[in-house]
Design a protein around this motif. Structure first.
Motif, short mmCIF file in Angstrom:
data_model
loop_
_atom_site.label_atom_id
_atom_site.label_comp_id
_atom_site.label_asym_id
_atom_site.label_seq_id
_atom_site.Cartn_x
_atom_site.Cartn_y
_atom_site.Cartn_z
N PHE A 28 0.83 -1.21 0.00
CA PHE A 28 0.00 0.00 0.00
C PHE A 28 0.87 1.26 0.00
CE2 PHE A 28 -3.57 -2.64 0.65
CZ PHE A 28 -4.72 -1.87 0.47
N THR A 29 1.94 1.24 0.78
CA THR A 29 2.83 2.41 0.87
C THR A 29 3.51 2.68 -0.47
OG1 THR A 29 3.23 1.94 3.21
CG2 THR A 29 4.78 3.42 2.09
N VAL A 30 4.00 1.62 -1.12
CA VAL A 30 4.65 1.78 -2.42
C VAL A 30 3.66 2.35 -3.45
CG1 VAL A 30 5.71 0.55 -4.36
CG2 VAL A 30 6.40 0.02 -2.02
N CYS A 31 2.46 1.79 -3.45
CA CYS A 31 1.44 2.29 -4.37
C CYS A 31 1.12 3.76 -4.10
CB CYS A 31 0.16 1.45 -4.25
SG CYS A 31 0.33 -0.24 -4.87
N ALA A 32 1.04 4.13 -2.81
CA ALA A 32 0.75 5.51 -2.45
C ALA A 32 1.87 6.45 -2.87
CB ALA A 32 0.52 5.62 -0.94
N VAL A 33 3.11 6.00 -2.70
CA VAL A 33 4.26 6.82 -3.10
C VAL A 33 4.26 7.03 -4.61
CG1 VAL A 33 6.77 6.89 -3.26
CG2 VAL A 33 5.68 6.21 -1.12
N VAL A 34 4.01 5.95 -5.34
CA VAL A 34 3.97 6.05 -6.81
C VAL A 34 2.87 7.00 -7.25
CG1 VAL A 34 3.54 4.78 -8.95
CG2 VAL A 34 5.00 3.78 -7.17
N TYR A 35 1.70 6.86 -6.63
CA TYR A 35 0.57 7.72 -6.98
C TYR A 35 0.87 9.18 -6.63
CZ TYR A 35 -3.93 10.06 -6.73
OH TYR A 35 -4.94 10.95 -6.88
N ALA A 36 1.43 9.39 -5.44
CA ALA A 36 1.70 10.76 -4.98
C ALA A 36 2.71 11.45 -5.88
CB ALA A 36 2.21 10.73 -3.55
N LEU A 37 3.66 10.66 -6.41
CA LEU A 37 4.69 11.25 -7.27
C LEU A 37 4.24 11.44 -8.70
CD1 LEU A 37 7.85 9.32 -5.98
CD2 LEU A 37 7.18 11.69 -5.47
N THR A 38 3.27 10.66 -9.14
CA THR A 38 2.84 10.73 -10.55
C THR A 38 1.49 11.41 -10.75
OG1 THR A 38 1.85 8.51 -10.37
CG2 THR A 38 4.14 8.66 -11.14
N ALA A 39 0.73 11.60 -9.68
CA ALA A 39 -0.61 12.20 -9.81
C ALA A 39 -0.50 13.64 -10.30
CB ALA A 39 -1.34 12.16 -8.48
N GLN A 40 -1.52 14.09 -10.99
CA GLN A 40 -1.56 15.45 -11.52
C GLN A 40 -1.50 16.47 -10.37
OE1 GLN A 40 -1.83 16.85 -14.93
NE2 GLN A 40 -1.06 18.37 -13.50
N GLN A 41 -0.59 17.41 -10.50
CA GLN A 41 -0.46 18.44 -9.49
C GLN A 41 -1.41 19.60 -9.80
OE1 GLN A 41 3.57 19.69 -8.76
NE2 GLN A 41 4.40 17.62 -9.05
N TRP A 42 -1.88 20.24 -8.74
CA TRP A 42 -2.75 21.40 -8.89
C TRP A 42 -2.27 22.51 -7.96
CZ3 TRP A 42 -5.81 21.68 -12.91
CH2 TRP A 42 -6.28 20.50 -13.50
N TRP A 43 -2.11 23.71 -8.57
CA TRP A 43 -1.67 24.89 -7.84
C TRP A 43 -2.72 25.99 -8.04
CZ3 TRP A 43 3.58 24.94 -5.87
CH2 TRP A 43 4.31 23.79 -6.21
N THR A 44 -2.93 26.81 -7.02
CA THR A 44 -3.93 27.87 -7.11
C THR A 44 -3.29 29.24 -6.95
OG1 THR A 44 -5.64 26.42 -6.19
CG2 THR A 44 -6.09 28.78 -6.17
N SER A 45 -3.42 30.06 -7.99
CA SER A 45 -2.95 31.45 -7.93
C SER A 45 -4.10 32.31 -7.41
CB SER A 45 -2.51 31.92 -9.31
OG SER A 45 -2.04 33.26 -9.26
N LYS A 46 -3.76 33.31 -6.59
CA LYS A 46 -4.80 34.11 -5.95
C LYS A 46 -4.48 35.60 -6.01
CE LYS A 46 -5.80 30.38 -2.66
NZ LYS A 46 -5.79 29.97 -1.24
N GLY A 47 -5.54 36.39 -5.89
CA GLY A 47 -5.42 37.84 -5.80
C GLY A 47 -6.60 38.36 -5.00
N VAL A 48 -6.42 39.47 -4.29
CA VAL A 48 -7.48 40.04 -3.45
C VAL A 48 -7.83 41.42 -3.98
CG1 VAL A 48 -8.16 40.73 -1.13
CG2 VAL A 48 -6.69 38.74 -1.45
N ILE A 49 -9.12 41.66 -4.23
CA ILE A 49 -9.57 42.93 -4.81
C ILE A 49 -10.69 43.55 -3.99
CG2 ILE A 49 -8.95 42.26 -7.16
CD1 ILE A 49 -11.96 41.72 -7.64
N THR A 50 -10.88 44.85 -4.19
CA THR A 50 -12.00 45.56 -3.59
C THR A 50 -12.42 46.68 -4.54
OG1 THR A 50 -12.80 46.64 -1.57
CG2 THR A 50 -10.60 47.24 -2.33
#
Length: 353
Positions: A38-60
């Protein structure tokens, strides 16, 4: 009685726990193998899964000076209309801000951006979309774009802009590009509203001008007819020179004399400036000239909102959370390994009995 029960139950509970630990220790190989898998599978998944980053800005809400450039372009419009509040409503900073938020969250705007932006086109090409899954692709990406109020109770009117991308740079670039598209859309809508206001004012002024010109022509015709009648009467009466004591209340002013009436008739036939009979025509013509000099720049930059926090590059990844994935995998591996061993042991015992 309850104390006696607690004393009696405590040793048995401890014995059961010790027995459970001893039993699981017997299956340590099965549990360890399962946990490792399970750990090996999780490591492989964590390293190969699609990464997502969120850019942000605050306005008024933007400030008055943010739209000073467009106000300067419609100065003549302020001079023409009777009620400046009608322009101020269009140029109101709060209205522009609300329009920005509405357009930012509008699905049609997100859809148009996803279909036309070069970065998004690359995503679509990589996904090798068909007509069937194109709509789902757009919907899934549209959900990654949002403008939401940060704290409605303590900070009303402060919104968080966000765009989720597959890397820090792409998330930042996508949010910058989309925000620029929305700013341009708000600017275009504002200029269209001002153009409509200018056009409406011109139409009203031209209609008033036509009405006043018709009235002035009627007055000119009437004055010309009266002059002709007066001239004929003066000739019949033999009045060549003006009277010393003239009565201006008469309809036909024969007291002017034939010479003056003849000159008046000639001048009336030459009249081109109708404002002599309708002075308001001069004012209307001046206002029309003012409006004709308004030249709105459709390519100008318009800052319809104010940034409290400029759009930044995200410094941490949203997904996947590698540590959590690995920890969960270890726990699941241990639990499933234990279940497998205990099930096998129970089946073996059942067979023996």
């Amino acid at each position: 009685m309850s104390d006696i029960q607690a004393v009696n139950n405590s040793p048995s509970d401890e014995i059961d726990l010790v027995k459970l630990v001893k039993t699981l220790w017997q299956g340590k190989v099965t549990i360890a193998v399962c946990t490792i898998v399970f750990t090996v599978c999780a490591v492989v998944y964590a390293l190969t899964a699609q990464q997502w980053w969120t850019s942000k800005g605050v306005i008024t809400v933007g400030q008055y000076q943010n739209i000073a450039n467009i106000r300067s372009q419609v100065t003549n419009l302020y001079a023409v209309i009777d009620d400046p509040s009608k322009i101020n409503t269009i140029l109101n900073s709060k209205s522009l801000f609300d329009n920005y938020i509405t357009e930012f969250n509008a699905f049609d705007n997100k859809k148009a951006f996803i279909e036309n932006n070069e970065i998004m086109k690359e995503y679509a090409d990589e996904a090798k979309l068909t007509e069937q899954n194109k709509a789902q692709f757009i919907i899934s990406w549209a959900k990654r774009i949002s403008a939401s109020e940060l704290d409605k109770k303590n900070q009303p009117g402060v919104y968080l802009l966000s765009f989720e991308g597959t890397s820090s740079i792409l998330a930042h670039d996508l949010l910058v590009a989309y925000s620029k598209d929305i700013s341009n859309k708000v600017r275009d809508e504002l200029i269209d509203a001002l153009d409509a206001k200018i056009l409406y004012s011109q139409q009203i002024l031209r209609a008033n001008k036509l009405a006043l010109e018709a009235s002035a022509r009627q007055k000119l015709t009437t004055e010309l007819v009266k002059t002709k009648y007066a001239l004929d009467m003066a000739k019949s009466a033999g009045v060549n020179k003006p009277f010393a004591d003239m009565n201006n209340s008469e309809i036909f002013q024969i007291q002017l004399g034939t010479e003056a009436l003849t000159e008046k008739k000639q001048l009336l036939n030459k009249v081109k400036d109708l404002s002599i009979f309708e002075p308001r025509l001069g004012t209307i013509q001046t206002k029309l000239e003012f409006l004709s000099h308004i030249k709105l720049d459709h390519s100008m930059a318009l800052q319809s909102v104010r940034y409290l926090q400029k759009i930044s590059y995200p410094t941490s990844r949203d997904k996947p959370n590698r540590i959590n994935i690995i920890m969960i995998a270890i726990v699941l591996g241990f639990i499933i390994g234990s279940i497998i061993f205990l099930t096998r042991k129970a089946l073996a015992k059942f067979k023996e009995n």
